[in-house]
Write a protein that holds these residues in place. Structure first.
Motif, mmCIF file in Angstrom:
data_model
loop_
_atom_site.group_PDB
_atom_site.id
_atom_site.type_symbol
_atom_site.label_atom_id
_atom_site.label_comp_id
_atom_site.label_asym_id
_atom_site.label_seq_id
_atom_site.Cartn_x
_atom_site.Cartn_y
_atom_site.Cartn_z
ATOM 1 N N GLU A 140 0.738 -1.187 -0.009
ATOM 2 C CA GLU A 140 -0.070 0.063 -0.059
ATOM 3 C C GLU A 140 0.834 1.348 0.130
ATOM 4 O O GLU A 140 1.951 1.128 0.522
ATOM 5 N N ARG A 141 0.217 2.443 -0.450
ATOM 6 C CA ARG A 141 0.839 3.460 -0.353
ATOM 7 C C ARG A 141 -0.119 4.619 0.101
ATOM 8 O O ARG A 141 -1.162 4.958 -0.376
ATOM 9 N N GLY A 142 0.165 5.069 1.370
ATOM 10 C CA GLY A 142 -0.753 6.036 2.018
ATOM 11 C C GLY A 142 -0.132 7.075 2.254
ATOM 12 O O GLY A 142 0.597 7.631 1.358
ATOM 13 N N GLY A 143 -0.356 7.748 3.363
ATOM 14 C CA GLY A 143 0.225 9.228 3.708
ATOM 15 C C GLY A 143 1.351 9.191 4.256
ATOM 16 O O GLY A 143 2.125 10.148 4.300
ATOM 17 N N ALA A 144 1.989 8.139 4.869
ATOM 18 C CA ALA A 144 3.138 8.023 5.586
ATOM 19 C C ALA A 144 3.857 6.669 5.490
ATOM 20 O O ALA A 144 3.202 5.613 5.531
ATOM 21 N N ILE A 145 5.245 6.451 5.852
ATOM 22 C CA ILE A 145 5.915 5.200 6.005
ATOM 23 C C ILE A 145 6.840 5.557 7.458
ATOM 24 O O ILE A 145 7.336 6.692 7.420
ATOM 25 N N LEU A 146 6.559 4.658 8.305
ATOM 26 C CA LEU A 146 7.146 4.656 9.579
ATOM 27 C C LEU A 146 8.153 3.595 9.655
ATOM 28 O O LEU A 146 7.774 2.383 9.482
ATOM 29 N N TYR A 147 9.552 3.909 9.803
ATOM 30 C CA TYR A 147 10.413 2.741 10.215
ATOM 31 C C TYR A 147 10.889 2.998 11.482
ATOM 32 O O TYR A 147 10.422 3.782 12.426
ATOM 33 N N ALA A 148 11.730 1.890 11.941
ATOM 34 C CA ALA A 148 12.254 1.892 13.378
ATOM 35 C C ALA A 148 12.769 3.233 14.059
ATOM 36 O O ALA A 148 12.625 3.551 14.966
ATOM 37 N N GLU A 149 13.513 3.783 13.116
ATOM 38 C CA GLU A 149 14.267 4.977 13.461
ATOM 39 C C GLU A 149 13.254 6.117 13.637
ATOM 40 O O GLU A 149 13.431 7.113 14.841
ATOM 41 N N HIS A 150 11.967 6.042 13.170
ATOM 42 C CA HIS A 150 10.957 7.036 13.468
ATOM 43 C C HIS A 150 10.197 6.949 14.787
ATOM 44 O O HIS A 150 10.125 7.645 15.893
#
Length: 575
Positions: A140-150
Motif C-alpha cells: 500500500e501507499r498511504g500518507g506516511a511510512i514509519l521505520y524503526a528510527e522514527h
C-alpha cells in the motif's frame, strides 16, 4: 516510595481520604471484602482501620478498580482525546491502551505526536503503543511510512508502552528487515508487543509468540482463542462497532485460563459508546453469559494491567493507584461514580466537566488530493467477461468472503449495480498523491437501495472510499468529501442527505462529542432513506473493506486483493 504516603500507611498521620462502607472487589482472591480504603497522594496506602482527613461514605456500593481498554484506536471515535475521555469516563474506563496508527497512516510522526500532546494532562490515563505497520503492508501507499528510527524517538516517552499490533504477517514470516528492526527495537527497550493474527494458523502463531509478540485481539472463534492461550499469549476479546466477537468467544473463558484474557473495543464509534457503553458493556455481557462477576471484572482490570506491566493499576490494594468505580448493581454494571487519584471525575452518573477541560491547540490539516477525478472514472468495464470476483460482507464482522458470481449487466460492456442481487460498486481513491489511482470493485451485502456513501476513514491507509448504486451519486459523494477536506457523506439522486466534516487528518472532528454524536445521528437517519435494512454499521463496515490484512478479500487503490494468497486479483474473469 513516598515518605508522606508511608507515614499514612503506618498510621503516623491521617490519610488524605478515607472511603468507608464500600464492598471492595478483590481481584487477587476473587472475593468481596467490606473494608475502608485509605488514600494519600492518589495512592492506596492501606485497606482496613484507618483515619482520613476527608471521609467519603460509599453507602454500601461495590468498588471496582478502574476499567482498562486493552486496545483501542481513539481516532475511530472521531473526536479528540479529551472529548473521548469525556465520553468513556462515565463508563468506568480510567485507562486506555491506544494505538494511534489511524492518524499515523495519514500524518506519520506528526500524527503520533498530536495524539500524545492531545492526551496529556487528562484524568483518563492514555497509554500509547507505537504503530508497527505504517502502511499496513508494503503493497500500500498511504500518507506516511514509519521505520524503526522514527519510532525510537518516542520509546522513552513516559506514556509509551510498546509496539502496537503487528499485522503484516508476511513480513514477520519472511523476516523482512524493516519489520525485524521494529520488533528488535521493542526488545531493546524491553517493551511489550501487540499482535494481529487474523486468520493465522499454528505455525504463524508459534513464530509470533517466539518473536515476543504478546497479544491478539483478532480471534473470531473459540479454537483461535485457545490456540493463542496455549502459545502463551494474552487474548483481548473484542467488542467494537464493526467487529463484534465477544459473545462468540466467551465460551473459551474458564477459571483456568481467564487470567490471560481481557477486553478491548478496538474501533468503536461514538454513537455506539453512547448507546451501549465501552468496557462496561463487555463486563455486563460476560456476566450475562455466565462468567462469574469477579472474573468478569478482573478481565477488565487486573489482567490487562498485568499484561502491559502497569504495576500500580488494576487492583485495590496498598501501593496501587486510587482509581475506583462505584457500582450499585454488580451484574448490570450500574456505575454511579468514578474516582481517579484524589477526586471524583464522575459523581451521581454525571461527569464533572472541570476535570476534563482541555482546549485543543494543535491541528493536523488535511488536503484531499485526488488528481483529475472524473465521472467516467467510476465506470467498470466488463471487457466481455461475465464472472466477477466479489467482496461479500459478513454482517457485524470485518472478515469478508470471496465469492465468484455471474454478473447480469444492462449490456455486455459495463457493470451496473443491482438492487435485487444486493450488488453495488466500490472505489478506493488515492487521496495523498497527485497521480490519480483508483481501485474499482463490486460489493455484495451492503444493502444499498440507491445513492452512495463515501468517507476518508478507510483502514488503515485511510484513502477515500466510496460505494454506490450509480456513478453520478458516487462522483458527487467524492466531490463533497474533497470539499470538506475529509469526512463522511450520504447522497442520493444528486442531493447531499447528510455529511460530517472530519478536518483532523480526515479522521477526527474539532467539535464536541455531543455535536459529533448529533452529526452521526443525522448520517444514520440519511442512511435509512437509501438503506432501510440497517442490520449493521454501514460506514464502519465500508471502512474495513480497504484493509488488506483481514481475510478474505479486500480492495485498495490498486484493485482487488486476495488476503489469503497476498496477491492482487482481477475484477472480472472468464467462465
Amino acid at each position: 516510595m513516598n515518605l508522606h504516603e508511608m507515614k499514612a500507611s503506618i498510621k503516623a498521620e491521617k490519610a488524605d481520604f478515607l472511603i468507608i462502607n464500600g464492598k471492595i472487589l478483590n481481584v487477587f482472591t476473587k472475593e468481596i471484602i467490606e473494608e475502608s480504603i485509605a488514600v494519600t497522594n492518589g495512592i492506596i496506602v492501606g485497606i482496613g482501620d484507618y483515619e482520613g482527613k476527608i471521609v467519603i461514605d460509599a453507602k454500601g456500593k461495590y468498588i471496582s478498580p478502574g476499567f482498562i481498554d486493552s486496545h483501542v484506536h481513539i481516532e475511530s471515535s472521531m473526536v479528540t482525546p479529551s472529548e473521548y475521555a469525556r465520553t468513556i469516563l462515565p463508563h468506568g474506563v480510567t485507562t486506555v491502551i491506544t494505538d494511534p496508527h489511524e492518524i499515523a497512516n495519514v500524518s506519520g510522526v506528526e500524527g503520533i505526536q498530536f495524539m500524545l500532546d492531545e492526551s496529556e494532562h487528562l484524568p483518563l490515563d492514555v497509554r500509547v503503543m507505537l504503530p508497527s505497520c505504517v502502511p499496513a503492508t508494503s503493497l500500500e501507499r498511504g500518507g506516511a511510512i514509519l521505520y524503526a528510527e522514527h519510532l525510537e524517538t518516542f520509546m522513552e516517552h513516559p506514556r509509551v508502552l510498546g509496539l502496537a499490533e503487528v499485522m503484516d504477517y508476511p513480513s514477520v514470516m519472511s523476516m523482512e528487515k524493516q519489520m525485524m528492526d521494529k520488533i528488535q527495537l521493542a526488545h531493546k527497550y524491553q517493551k511489550p508487543i501487540d499482535g494481529h493474527l487474523a486468520g493465522l494458523g499454528k505455525n504463524e502463531i508459534n513464530t509470533y509468540a517466539y518473536s515476543g509478540i504478546l497479544t491478539d485481539h483478532e480471534c473470531t472463534n473459540v479454537n483461535e482463542v485457545l490456540d493463542r492461550l496455549r502459545a502463551g499469549m494474552y487474548v483481548a476479546l473484542r467488542e467494537g462497532s464493526a467487529a463484534r466477537n465477544l459473545i462468540d468467544l466467551l465460551p473459551a473463558v474458564n477459571e483456568n485460563n481467564a487470567n490471560r484474557i481481557m477486553y478491548c473495543t478496538d474501533d468503536k464509534h461514538l454513537d455506539d459508546i453512547y448507546k451501549e457503553g465501552s468496557i462496561d458493556f463487555c463486563i455486563r455481557t460476560a456476566i450475562a453469559f455466565g462468567i462469574s462477576p469477579i472474573t468478569a471484572y478482573s478481565m477488565a482490570t487486573f489482567n490487562p494491567a498485568q499484561c502491559y506491566g502497569l504495576k500500580q493499576k488494576g487492583a485495590i490494594a496498598p501501593g496501587y493507584e486510587a482509581n475506583f468505580v462505584f457500582i450499585n448493581d454488580l451484574e448490570n454494571v450500574d456505575i454511579t461514580d468514578v474516582w481517579i487519584k484524589d477526586q471524583f471525575i464522575v459523581s451521581n452518573q454525571k461527569l464533572i466537566e472541570s476535570t476534563v477541560q482541555k482546549e485543543s491547540k494543535n491541528h493536523i490539516s488535511t488536503f484531499i488530493n485526488l488528481g483529475d477525478i472524473r465521472l467516467e472514472d467510476f465506470m467498470i468495464s466488463c471487457d466481455g467477461m461475465n464472472y466477477a470476483n466479489i467482496i461479500e460482507i459478513n454482517p457485524k464482522s470485518i472478515v469478508t468472503s470471496h465469492i465468484v458470481e455471474k454478473i447480469a449487466n444492462s449490456d455486455d460492456q459495463q457493470f451496473t449495480a443491482n438492487v435485487k442481487e444486493n450488488l453495488c460498486k466500490i472505489a478506493v481513491i488515492d487521496r495523498y498523491h497527485s497521480e490519480k489511482e483508483i481501485g474499482l470493485g463490486i460489493v455484495k451485502g451492503l444493502n444499498l437501495k440507491e445513492g452512495a456513501i463515501a468517507t476518508t476513514i478507510a483502514h488503515d491507509s485511510h484513502q477515500l472510499i466510496v460505494a454506490g448504486m450509480n456513478d453520478e451519486d458516487m462522483y458527487l459523494a467524492v466531490k463533497t468529501v474533497k470539499e470538506m477536506n475529509g469526512g463522511i457523506v450520504v447522497v442520493a439522486n444528486g442531493q447531499i442527505l447528510a455529511k460530517l466534516s472530519l478536518p483532523i487528518g480526515g479522521l477526527v472532528s474539532l467539535n464536541s462529542a455531543e455535536e459529533v454524536e448529533h452529526g452521526l445521528n443525522l448520517i444514520e437517519n440519511a442512511l435509512l432513506k437509501i438503506r432501510p435494512n440497517n442490520n449493521f454499521n454501514a460506514f464502519l463496515t465500508l471502512s474495513f473493506l480497504a484493509l488488506p490484512v483481514i481475510p478474505s478479500i479486500k480492495i485498495t487503490t490498486k484493485g482487488l486483493f486476495n488476503v489469503n494468497t497476498f496477491q492482487f486479483i482481477p475484477l472480472f474473469i472468464h467462465n
